[in-house]
Design an enzyme around this catalytic site. Structure first.
Site, PDB file in Angstrom:
ATOM      1  N   GLU A 172       0.817  -1.226   0.000  1.00  0.00           N
ATOM      2  CA  GLU A 172       0.000   0.000   0.000  1.00  0.00           C
ATOM      3  C   GLU A 172       0.846   1.269   0.000  1.00  0.00           C
ATOM      4  O   GLU A 172       0.586   2.205   0.761  1.00  0.00           O
ATOM      5  CB  GLU A 172      -0.968  -0.010   1.190  1.00  0.00           C
ATOM      6  CG  GLU A 172      -2.028  -1.086   1.076  1.00  0.00           C
ATOM      7  CD  GLU A 172      -3.075  -1.031   2.179  1.00  0.00           C
ATOM      8  OE1 GLU A 172      -2.954  -0.192   3.105  1.00  0.00           O
ATOM      9  OE2 GLU A 172      -4.047  -1.828   2.110  1.00  0.00           O
ATOM     10  N   GLU A 291      -5.568  -8.236  -0.740  1.00  0.00           N
ATOM     11  CA  GLU A 291      -6.308  -7.915   0.484  1.00  0.00           C
ATOM     12  C   GLU A 291      -7.753  -7.642   0.090  1.00  0.00           C
ATOM     13  O   GLU A 291      -8.017  -6.725  -0.691  1.00  0.00           O
ATOM     14  CB  GLU A 291      -5.738  -6.689   1.217  1.00  0.00           C
ATOM     15  CG  GLU A 291      -4.443  -6.947   1.953  1.00  0.00           C
ATOM     16  CD  GLU A 291      -4.041  -5.776   2.851  1.00  0.00           C
ATOM     17  OE1 GLU A 291      -4.948  -5.096   3.392  1.00  0.00           O
ATOM     18  OE2 GLU A 291      -2.827  -5.544   2.998  1.00  0.00           O
TER      19      GLU A 291
END
Length: 500
Positions: A172, A291
Site C-alpha cells: 500500500e 487484500e
C-alpha cells in the site's frame, strides 16, 4: 421469482489458479500471538502453534498465505525475527502502535506454513528499507548454501532453502498512512530496481507490484499507470486492495458491493493492458487481489488510546450472516475473472478481520464467513465456464440493475463434475433457478446440494449454531437442473457430468 443460468461447456473463461483462495497473516493484533502461535495454550503443539487453528486452516484449504504484512512490513527488519529467540530485539511497531517481541519470525512462520500445507507470499519492506534488505532476504530464503545469508539460514536451523516463489514489493505504498509512503514515481523506480536485484538472486520468483489500496483513492488510475511504466518488464502481478462494510445498515445495497469489486478489477485490467499496448509488449500483467474482506464492525478498535501493548485486541470484527453472503458474492466475482486474477488473499486469516477466531483461554471457532470461503476453496477448482445469466434486478442508492442472482459454473479438471455457486440476494422471495448445460456434456446425477440460509442478517456464529444444510429442492434431467434458492442464501450444487 425465476432465474436462468446457461453454461457453455466448450466456452471457457480460464483455469482457476488455486492461489485465488489465499489468505493473509500480519503481525497485527492477535493474528500471530494467541492466534496461530500461543505456546501456553492447552491447544498448542510442541512448536507453540495452536492445533485447533491448524485444523481449521486446513479445512479452509488455503493454498498461499501472505506474510508478514500489511502496514507492519513497511517498518519491519526481517533480521529481527531470525536466530535464537532470546537474542531477538523488541521493537516499536509504528504501523499499529504496539510492541513487537519478535518471538515469532521467519523460521517459525515457514514451519507453520508447512504444517498447514500452504505456500508463502513474502512481502518485503519498501517503506523504510529497499534493495539491499530485499535481495538479502531472497538469498536467505532461496539460495542453497555457500554465501553469507544462505549459510546464516542453515546456522539458524533450516538446512534446505525455503524456496519462496511469490513476493510482494512492499504494501500500500500509495497510502499516506504507510510508513515510507511514496509518490507513484518514487515507488515505481524503487520497485523496479528492487525487482531487478531480487530476480538476479533467483530468476524463478514471481513479483507483485503495489497497485491502489482502494478504488476511491485520489491517485487511482494514475498510480497504476505510473508504477507500471516503471515496473512492467520486471513484475508479474499488480495488487488490488478493497474492503467492504454496511455502515448505513442498508442490506440490499451492501449485498450489491460485489459490483464495486467487479468495476475495480475491470478498471485495473484496462490500465494494465493500455500500458502493454503502449510498450508494444507481448507480456500480460495479471492481478493479485491480495487484500479483500468485510471490515467495518471494529473500526474504532485501535491501539491509539493505549499504545505499546503486546498483541492487543485489534480489528476483531465479529461477522454476521449478511457478511457471509457478501463474501460469497465476492468469491464468485473473483472467480469470474479467473483469466486475470491469479492470486487473492482474504485479509486476514485469524482474529484480525478473520474467518477464524480464538479465545486466549479456550478454543478456536468459525465465523459466518468461514462457510462460503471453505466451500469455494474446496469445490472451486477447475475451469470457469462462460455463462449466460438471466435474473430479475433491483436498484439501490449506489447501484443500478443489481441481479438478485449471483452465480458461477466450474468444470473440474477431469471434466466429470460441474459445480455451481449461487447467491440469492432477495430477502423476500425464493429464486427458482433453471440451469442448462450445453455443448457436449449431460448431467448424470447429483453429488451435493447445500445451502447456507435461514439466519437473521445480524446473527453471528459466536455460539457455534451456524451450519451448512442440505438443499432438497433440486431436480435433474439430462441437460437441465432446477433448484430453489431460498431468500438470502449461499448455495452450492455439484453435479456429475458425462460427455455426450
Amino acid at each position: 421469482m425465476k432465474g436462468k443460468l446457461v453454461l457453455d461447456t466448450r466456452a471457457r473463461v480460464a483455469k482457476i489458479d488455486p492461489r485465488i483462495f489465499g489468505s493473509f497473516i500480519e503481525h497485527m493484533g492477535r493474528a500471530v500471538y494467541t492466534g496461530i502461535y500461543q505456546p501456553d495454550s492447552p491447544y498448542a503443539d510442541e512448536d507453540g502453534f495452536r492445533k485447533d487453528v491448524i485444523e481449521l486452516v486446513k479445512q479452509l484449504n488455503v493454498p498461499i498465505v501472505r506474510y508478514p504484512g500489511g502496514n507492519f512490513v513497511s517498518g519491519y527488519n526481517w533480521e529481527d525475527g531470525i536466530g535464537p529467540v532470546a537474542d531477538r530485539p523488541k521493537r516499536l511497531d509504528l504501523a499499529w502502535r504496539t510492541v513487537e517481541t519478535n518471538e515469532f519470525g521467519l523460521h517459525e512462520f515457514m514451519k507453520w506454513a508447512k504444517k498447514v500445507d500452504t505456500d508463502v507470499a513474502m512481502a518485503v519492506n519498501l517503506g523504510t528499507r529497499g534493495i539491499d534488505a530485499a535481495r538479502h532476504l531472497v538469498e536467505y530464503c532461496n539460495f542453497d548454501k555457500g554465501t553469507y545469508y544462505s549459510d546464516l539460514r542453515r546456522k539458524n536451523g533450516a538446512e534446505k532453502p525455503f524456496n519462496v516463489k511469490t513476493w510482494c514489493l512492499g504494501n500500500e505504498m500509495d497510502g499516506p498512512w504507510q510508513i515510507g509512503h511514496k509518490t507513484a514515481d518514487e515507488y515505481g523506480r524503487l520497485a523496479e530496481e528492487t525487482a531487478k536485484a531480487m530476480k538476479l538472486v533467483d530468476e524463478n520468483i514471481e513479483l507483485i507490484a503495489c497497485g491502489s489500496s482502494a478504488l476511491d483513492m485520489p491517485t487511482f488510475g494514475s498510480w497504476e499507470s505510473t508504477v507500471l511504466e516503471h515496473t512492467y518488464d520486471q513484475v508479474d502481478y499488480l495488487s488490488l486492495h478493497r474492503y467492504y462494510g454496511n455502515r448505513d445498515n442498508d442490506t440490499p445495497n451492501y449485498l450489491a458491493q460485489s459490483l464495486d469489486m467487479d468495476d475495480f478489477i475491470t478498471g485495473v485490467l484496462a490500465i494494465c493492458d493500455s500500458i502493454k499496448a503502449r510498450k508494444h509488449s507481448k507480456k500480460t500483467i495479471n492481478l493479485s487481489f491480495d487484500e479483500w474482506n468485510v471490515w467495518y464492525h471494529s473500526d474504532q478498535q485501535t491501539a491509539d488510546n493505549q499504545p505499546w501493548q503486546i498483541a492487543p485486541h485489534l480489528l476483531e470484527d465479529i461477522y454476521n450472516f449478511e457478511d457471509a453472503l457478501l463474501v460469497g458474492t465476492l468469491l464468485i466475482t473473483l472467480l469470474k475473472h479467473a483469466d486475470r486474477v491469479k492470486i487473492a488473499c482474504l485479509a486476514q486469516l485469524v482474529n484480525v478481520i478473520a474467518p477464524i477466531m480464538t479465545d486466549e483461554n479456550g478454543a478456536a471457532w468459525m465465523q459466518s464467513i468461514f462457510f462460503p470461503f471453505m466451500q469455494a476453496a474446496q469445490y472451486g477448482q477447475g475451469t470457469v465456464l462462460t455463462q449466460i445469466q438471466d435474473s430479475p434486478v433491483y436498484s439501490t442508492k449506489q447501484f443500478d440493475q443489481v441481479p438478485y442472482l449471483e452465480s458461477l459454473g466450474i468444470l473440474n479438471d477431469d471434466e466429470t463434475e460441474l459445480t455451481i455457486f449461487a447467491v440469492n440476494r432477495s430477502d423476500q422471495e425464493s429464486l427458482e433457478l433453471d440451469l442448462t448445460v450445453t455443448d457436449g456434456f449431460v448431467i448424470d446425477h447429483q453429488l451435493l446440494a447445500t445451502e447456507f440460509t435461514g439466519y437473521g442478517i445480524k446473527e453471528t456464529n459466536e455460539n457455534g449454531q451456524m451450519k451448512l444444510q442440505n438443499n432438497d429442492n433440486v431436480t435433474l434431467s439430462r441437460e437441465t437442473a432446477q433448484a430453489t434458492l431460498k431468500p438470502l442464501s449461499w448455495n452450492v450444487i455439484r453435479l456429475a457430468v458425462n460427455k455426450a
